[in-house]
Design a protein around this motif. Sequence first.
Motif, PDB file in Angstrom:
ATOM      1  N   GLN A   3       0.836  -1.202   0.000  1.00 45.46           N
ATOM      2  CA  GLN A   3       0.000   0.000   0.000  1.00 45.46           C
ATOM      3  C   GLN A   3       0.874   1.256   0.000  1.00 45.46           C
ATOM      4  OE1 GLN A   3      -2.994  -0.170   3.052  1.00 45.46           O
ATOM      5  NE2 GLN A   3      -4.156   1.494   2.166  1.00 45.46           N
ATOM      6  N   TYR A   7       0.828   4.148  -2.817  1.00 48.62           N
ATOM      7  CA  TYR A   7       0.679   5.564  -2.486  1.00 48.62           C
ATOM      8  C   TYR A   7       1.766   6.384  -3.181  1.00 48.62           C
ATOM      9  CZ  TYR A   7       0.192   9.873   0.188  1.00 48.62           C
ATOM     10  OH  TYR A   7       0.014  11.185   0.536  1.00 48.62           O
ATOM     11  N   TYR A  11       0.840   9.249  -6.042  1.00 46.55           N
ATOM     12  CA  TYR A  11       0.922  10.679  -5.766  1.00 46.55           C
ATOM     13  C   TYR A  11       2.178  11.361  -6.297  1.00 46.55           C
ATOM     14  CZ  TYR A  11      -3.246  10.325  -2.979  1.00 46.55           C
ATOM     15  OH  TYR A  11      -4.547  10.129  -2.584  1.00 46.55           O
ATOM     16  N   GLY A  74      -3.439   3.851   4.656  1.00 49.44           N
ATOM     17  CA  GLY A  74      -3.209   4.649   3.452  1.00 49.44           C
ATOM     18  C   GLY A  74      -2.837   6.092   3.715  1.00 49.44           C
ATOM     19  N   TYR A  75      -2.662   6.446   4.992  1.00 44.93           N
ATOM     20  CA  TYR A  75      -2.293   7.815   5.344  1.00 44.93           C
ATOM     21  C   TYR A  75      -1.004   7.825   6.155  1.00 44.93           C
ATOM     22  CZ  TYR A  75      -6.715   9.570   3.654  1.00 44.93           C
ATOM     23  OH  TYR A  75      -7.767   9.903   2.849  1.00 44.93           O
TER      24      TYR A  75
END
Length: 189
Positions: A3, A7, A11, A74-75
């Motif tokens: 993940q 990401y 991004y 995911g953060y």
Amino acid sequence: MTQLEQYISTYFSVTLEDVSKISSFFKPITLKKGDYFLRCGRYSERLGFVQSGILREFVLVEEVEVTKWISTAGYFAVDLSSFVFRQPARWNIQALTDCELYVIEIGEYSQLEKVVPNWPTLEKQFISKCFSVLKDQIVQHLSLSAEERYQMLYAWNKELFNHVPLQYLASMLGMRPETLSRLRRKSIL
């Protein structure tokens, strides 16, 4: 692809080779429910990416806990000012559930530009994105009603309402727990 790697590739405009190089600096850690990733007043020595679980960023203001953000899978989790500017952290970051994170230590982070030539540009994009998210939160608090803020959070991640104590969500939304309870009842009817 993890993940974290997804990401990074989503991004940032980087090659798969660079994604692999960047992610190799991150090491997996586990936090148990209640463990702190960072405590207020200490220096943020690491940047974490939440693979699973829920973290809460909060500060104690006049004996009241104020929640700034709830980080889910995911953060990233970090007190960015402390990490970047090397000042004592203002925020506590605590696990609300058992969590798995990918973590990069500050020393390793500073080595990224040696292996990824365009790292300064990528870092600028990352920090800009963090500040953009924060700016959006401020605008929402200033321009939206309590009900609109609740509806946005619910639409964004309704699972939070099953896993996070309501007083933390109410604080993050800038309202009293009673207001959040009333809004929830209203939306169920």
